[in-house]
Structures are given as C-alpha cells and as structure tokens.
Enzyme design. Structure first.
Site, short mmCIF file in Angstrom:
data_model
loop_
_atom_site.label_atom_id
_atom_site.label_comp_id
_atom_site.label_asym_id
_atom_site.label_seq_id
_atom_site.Cartn_x
_atom_site.Cartn_y
_atom_site.Cartn_z
N GLY A 19 0.80 -1.23 0.00
CA GLY A 19 0.00 0.00 0.00
C GLY A 19 0.82 1.27 0.00
N ILE A 99 -7.68 -10.01 -11.10
CA ILE A 99 -8.16 -9.65 -12.43
C ILE A 99 -9.65 -9.41 -12.31
CG2 ILE A 99 -8.53 -10.51 -14.78
CD1 ILE A 99 -5.91 -12.09 -14.44
N LEU A 100 -10.10 -8.24 -12.75
CA LEU A 100 -11.50 -7.88 -12.59
C LEU A 100 -12.30 -8.33 -13.82
CD1 LEU A 100 -10.79 -4.34 -11.14
CD2 LEU A 100 -11.83 -6.27 -9.90
N HIS A 116 0.48 0.75 -13.12
CA HIS A 116 1.19 -0.47 -13.51
C HIS A 116 2.68 -0.16 -13.63
CE1 HIS A 116 1.75 -4.39 -15.33
NE2 HIS A 116 2.54 -3.80 -16.21
N GLN A 180 8.63 7.05 -8.36
CA GLN A 180 7.91 7.84 -9.37
C GLN A 180 6.41 7.52 -9.35
OE1 GLN A 180 9.33 10.38 -10.83
NE2 GLN A 180 11.13 9.76 -9.66
N GLU A 181 6.06 6.27 -9.05
CA GLU A 181 4.64 5.92 -8.94
C GLU A 181 3.97 6.84 -7.92
OE1 GLU A 181 3.55 1.79 -8.56
OE2 GLU A 181 5.40 1.14 -9.50
C1 GRF Z 1 3.13 -1.16 -7.57
O1 GRF Z 1 4.35 -1.38 -8.23
C2 GRF Z 1 2.03 -0.96 -8.58
O2 GRF Z 1 2.46 -0.35 -9.76
C3 GRF Z 1 1.60 -2.37 -8.87
O3 GRF Z 1 1.70 -3.03 -7.64
C4 GRF Z 1 2.64 -2.37 -6.81
C5 GRF Z 1 1.94 -2.01 -5.56
O4 GRF Z 1 2.80 -1.48 -4.58
N1 GRF Z 1 0.30 -2.40 -9.47
P1 GRF Z 1 2.19 -0.82 -3.30
O5 GRF Z 1 1.30 -1.86 -2.62
O6 GRF Z 1 1.43 0.41 -3.69
O7 GRF Z 1 3.39 -0.49 -2.44
#
Ligand code: GRF
Length: 222
Positions: A19, A99-100, A116, A180-181
């Site tokens: 998370g 998968i939804l 992603h 970066q996410e």
């Molecule tokens: C992230 O790398 C996201 O892109 C992918 O799953 C991972 C989740 O990480 N879908 P977190 O649980 O937000 O730390």
C-alpha cells in the site's frame, strides 16, 4: 460518500499488499485544498499492510477475501456492492492483485484507474522489473491508466520514465520506479478530481478537453 459540489472527491482504493501507493494518495489527499481524499480502502487480503496505513490515517477499511467465492463474477458482485454502498467518485487500484471481470469494469468505466509498473503497452502482467532487466532495456517506468476489460490495456494517462542502471537488480529498479509511482498516481487523481481528466465514450483519454494521443510523460532519465 455522496459529494457536495465543493467537497473533495472521495476515492476508494483497492489494495492487496504494502500500500505504498495508497500512502501517497492518503498523504496528498490530506493536504489542505486537495481536490480528493481517500474515503475507503478495500483489501482482498486481511494481512495487507495497507490496511494498517489506512487505519492509522483514520480511513475506513474493509477486507473482502476472495477465498470462499466460487467464481470471479461472484467476488466482483460482492466487491461492487461494497463500492456502491460507499459511492466513491473515483476508484484507484493500487497493487490490487485480482483480475476484474468485464461486468465489474463496465460499471465503473471512466471512474476506475490503475497504476502499472511498466511503460505500457510494454510489459503487461507480472514481474515487469525482472523482464526489463532480462531484455536489457535502458529505460523503464510506470503508467497510470484508465481500466478497461483488457488487462493492463486501458488508455494511458501519465507515465514516469526512469533509467535502468548497470548495477540494477529487480529490487533496486522497483524502488526507483515506485518512487515515481508515488508522484504520478496522486497527480492523475488530482487531474481527475479537478475535472480535467476523462475517458471519452470512444475510449480515449481526454485532458483539459483535448484527446491525449499519448500519455503525459515525466522523464527522469535526463
Ligand atoms: C506497484 O508497483 C504498482 O504499480 C503495482 O503493484 C505495486 C503495488 O505497490 N500495481 P504498493 O502496494 O502500492 O506499495
């Protein structure tokens, strides 16, 4: 979660694990004048650390384990019920390892985002960091996209590009991407909450009233 016109948009965030993206969304949503806030966290795993993050921030949580449901459709129907009861303005998938079904996705089309860890359309699916290293790619990254019935296939909104370094292993590379996410997911949620971002009926991303032929890119490779 019904909105009044100037109340922040309420997000429901779906998780399965750590998370850290949820945390980034919580943190941004807590800024004064933020146009969104996280109002509900749902996990399919009771041991997801993200549930603890939400609880610490005083955000309601629900665990809906996939065990005990005979079909994907049955699980997604129960998930949709939880979400309908909360009526979020936006649903953010953040490491939700399920998968939804198309039926679920269609109900929330245009209000369902995912992040992603790759530069989509490259490297859909799992183990993206390992695969990028094996391919010898010089650049990697992450993508925020609208969710459609096609796995990791919905129209991209925002991408962050990061360099792949000579001494990278999957963990080091994942950490650089994750940093970066945590920038791009709250930014995309902000755009959506401000009414700047939409999915058009013909399935394209629109930003500030103009179709996006390719995602907005944040490039950290230079
Ligand atoms: C992230 O790398 C996201 O892109 C992918 O799953 C991972 C989740 O990480 N879908 P977190 O649980 O937000 O730390």
């Amino acid at each position: 979660m019904t909105q009044s016109s100037n109340a922040p948009l309420r997000l429901a965030v779906l998780i399965s694990g750590s998370g850290s993206n949820l945390q980034a969304l919580i943190d941004h949503g807590q800024h004064q004048d933020a146009p969104f806030e996280v109002g509900l966290v749902i996990s399919n795993r009771a041991d997801a650390f993200g549930l603890e993050r939400a609880a610490r921030a005083g955000i309601p949580t629900r665990t809906l384990s996939h065990r005990g449901f005979e079909t994907r459709e049955a699980y997604d129907t129960a998930l949709a019920e939880l979400l309908h009861a909360a009526d979020p303005g936006l649903i953010a998938l953040a490491g939700f390892m399920r998968i939804l079904t198309p039926g679920f996705v269609e109900q929330w089309q245009g209000r369902l985002l995912n992040i992603h860890p790759s530069l989509l359309p490259s490297y859909r699916g799992l183990h993206t960091h390992q695969r990028v290293l094996e391919a010898g790619d010089p650049v990697h990254g992450a993508t925020v996209h609208f969710v459609t019935a096609e796995l990791d296939g919905g129209p991209a909104i925002l991408q962050a590009r990061v360099p792949v370094l000579a001494d990278d292993d999957p963990d080091r590379l994942a950490a650089r991407v994750l940093e970066q996410e945590h920038r791009i997911y709250p930014l995309a949620a902000r755009w959506f909450a401000e009414g700047r971002l939409a999915l058009t009926t013909d399935g394209r991303t629109q930003l500030d009233g103009k179709p996006l032929d390719s995602p907005v890119i944040i490039d950290t490779t230079r």
